[in-house]
Design an enzyme around this catalytic site. Structure first.
Site, PDB file in Angstrom:
ATOM      1  N   TRP A   1      28.054  19.896  24.411  1.00 43.99           N
ATOM      2  CA  TRP A   1      26.741  19.999  23.770  1.00 43.99           C
ATOM      3  C   TRP A   1      25.634  19.864  24.812  1.00 43.99           C
ATOM      4  O   TRP A   1      25.649  18.965  25.647  1.00 43.99           O
ATOM      5  CB  TRP A   1      26.606  18.906  22.713  1.00 43.99           C
ATOM      6  CG  TRP A   1      25.245  18.811  22.109  1.00 43.99           C
ATOM      7  CD1 TRP A   1      24.719  19.640  21.153  1.00 43.99           C
ATOM      8  CD2 TRP A   1      24.233  17.849  22.419  1.00 43.99           C
ATOM      9  NE1 TRP A   1      23.436  19.237  20.851  1.00 43.99           N
ATOM     10  CE2 TRP A   1      23.105  18.139  21.611  1.00 43.99           C
ATOM     11  CE3 TRP A   1      24.163  16.777  23.295  1.00 43.99           C
ATOM     12  CZ2 TRP A   1      21.937  17.396  21.654  1.00 43.99           C
ATOM     13  CZ3 TRP A   1      22.993  16.020  23.351  1.00 43.99           C
ATOM     14  CH2 TRP A   1      21.897  16.336  22.539  1.00 43.99           C
TER      15      TRP A   1
ATOM     16  N   SER B   1      33.893  18.368  24.327  1.00 47.95           N
ATOM     17  CA  SER B   1      33.003  17.866  23.293  1.00 47.95           C
ATOM     18  C   SER B   1      32.884  18.862  22.127  1.00 47.95           C
ATOM     19  O   SER B   1      33.889  19.228  21.536  1.00 47.95           O
ATOM     20  CB  SER B   1      31.635  17.542  23.910  1.00 47.95           C
ATOM     21  OG  SER B   1      30.822  16.820  23.024  1.00 47.95           O
ATOM     22  N   MET B   2      31.668  19.338  21.802  1.00 47.48           N
ATOM     23  CA  MET B   2      31.498  20.198  20.633  1.00 47.48           C
ATOM     24  C   MET B   2      32.240  21.514  20.752  1.00 47.48           C
ATOM     25  O   MET B   2      32.546  22.151  19.743  1.00 47.48           O
ATOM     26  CB  MET B   2      30.020  20.465  20.365  1.00 47.48           C
ATOM     27  CG  MET B   2      29.328  21.446  21.279  1.00 47.48           C
ATOM     28  SD  MET B   2      27.786  22.125  20.567  1.00 47.48           S
ATOM     29  CE  MET B   2      28.411  23.285  19.336  1.00 47.48           C
TER      30      MET B   2
ATOM     31  N   ASP C   1      35.006   6.259  25.396  1.00 43.81           N
ATOM     32  CA  ASP C   1      34.097   7.314  24.957  1.00 43.81           C
ATOM     33  C   ASP C   1      33.227   6.797  23.816  1.00 43.81           C
ATOM     34  O   ASP C   1      33.730   6.513  22.730  1.00 43.81           O
ATOM     35  CB  ASP C   1      34.905   8.540  24.519  1.00 43.81           C
ATOM     36  CG  ASP C   1      34.053   9.780  24.328  1.00 43.81           C
ATOM     37  OD1 ASP C   1      32.893   9.647  23.910  1.00 43.81           O
ATOM     38  OD2 ASP C   1      34.560  10.887  24.597  1.00 43.81           O
TER      39      ASP C   1
ATOM     40  N   HIS D   1      32.693   9.677  27.905  1.00 38.47           N
ATOM     41  CA  HIS D   1      32.592  11.060  27.429  1.00 38.47           C
ATOM     42  C   HIS D   1      32.423  12.034  28.594  1.00 38.47           C
ATOM     43  O   HIS D   1      32.887  13.170  28.524  1.00 38.47           O
ATOM     44  CB  HIS D   1      31.405  11.188  26.465  1.00 38.47           C
ATOM     45  CG  HIS D   1      31.460  12.394  25.584  1.00 38.47           C
ATOM     46  ND1 HIS D   1      32.513  12.668  24.746  1.00 38.47           N
ATOM     47  CD2 HIS D   1      30.559  13.418  25.406  1.00 38.47           C
ATOM     48  CE1 HIS D   1      32.278  13.794  24.090  1.00 38.47           C
ATOM     49  NE2 HIS D   1      31.104  14.270  24.474  1.00 38.47           N
TER      50      HIS D   1
END
Length: 307
Positions: A68, A134-135, A258, A287
């Protein structure tokens, strides 16, 4: 390191590509679905958005999808490591990110999955290892359920936000919607300030200040429309059915520190839903493990992609 194997019966592999043309469909509609060769460093999406991509090396292809608000530059270390070991590495900027065009629309996962399909088709990539942070784990999952796995050899979910972040009656472990609404309100008011306040847990204590600043700089290049819409899409999406349908070998890599995507909420549940997947937990990793644990990550990606 904790490693967990999730062995389940795999679902049938779907046929790659979109639905067949229906009788009476116009030639213009049919032409829009035909892959076109990439024009220089750009791939054209179905709606005309231009997606900037990097294409380095030769050999088995590895396609990187960014997290993201981040661009393809985030993958520079991993890409050079893998290129040095005989792999072809491709990464592209999501619409509204980096050097791609900013159409102000299309930040839903169906469109983002179609953008991934355009990159794969126009570069004619086959037997691909997909790597998403991630996303973008959701983009991989939606691509595979929407377009099939004909071009894909394997997939890596790195610190994913899948399967579902939002609390619901059938997802009681999710997070309250109000937390995400407050975060987006803070981004609207002062995104650079919000980014600075939330940066520390993204890294580890010994991450150099210059590296921290570089990552934040990359995230400041994302358009406000894209970062807000992508945040909302990743928070509200439900990928549980998409993940159950994945039929390619899959590796889930996640850190146990994370904060952005807590392991128990995301990585562990993602691995449990994907048939035959393997979960590897990086102890002490946040993360931003693509930076903080990049040497180990490169070794794991290389071994998996060559396998």
């Amino acid at each position: 390191m904790r490693e967990q194997n999730i062995d389940r019966q795999a679902a049938p592999v779907e046929v790659d590509g979109g639905p067949a043309a229906t009788p009476g469909q116009s030639s213009a509609q049919e032409a829009r679905r035909k892959p076109r060769p990439a024009s220089g460093p750009f791939v054209e999406a179905q709606d005309g958005a231009r997606l900037f991509h990097r294409d380095w090396g030769a050999g088995k292809p590895v396609l990187f999808l960014s997290g993201w608000a981040l661009s393809s530059e985030m993958w520079g270390y991993s890409m050079t490591d893998l290129v040095d070991h005989g792999l072809r590495c491709v990464a592209y900027d999501r619409r509204g990110h980096g050097r791609s065009s900013d159409p102000g629309r299309g930040y839903d996962y169906d469109t983002l999955a179609d953008d991934l399909a355009a990159v794969l088709e126009q570069l004619d990539l086959r037997e691909v290892t997909l790597v998403g942070h991630s996303m973008s784990g959701g983009e991989i999952a939606r691509y595979l359920s929407r377009h099939g796995g004909g071009r894909i050899a394997r997939a890596v979910f790195l610190a994913p936000t899948t399967p579902m972040l939002l609390r619901a009656a059938d997802n009681p472990v999710g997070l309250d919607r109000g937390l995400f609404e407050q975060a987006r309100a803070a981004m609207r008011a002062d995104y650079p300030g919000w980014l600075a306040d939330n940066a520390p847990p993204f890294f580890v204590d010994d991450t150099p200040p210059a590296v921290r600043g570089w990552v934040q700089h990359l995230m400041l290049q994302c358009s406000m429309k894209a970062l807000l819409d992508c945040n909302r899409a990743s928070v509200e999406a439900d990928f549980r059915d998409d993940l159950r349908r994945i039929a390619v070998p899959t590796l889930v890599l996640h850190g146990d520190r994370d904060v952005s995507a807590p392991l128990a909420l995301t990585g562990e549940r993602t691995a449990a839903l994907i048939p035959g997947s393997r979960l590897v937990v990086y102890e002490g990793a946040p993360h931003g493990l693509f930076i903080t644990h990049r040497e180990r990550l490169s070794r794991d990606l290389l071994a998996f992609a060559q396998g």
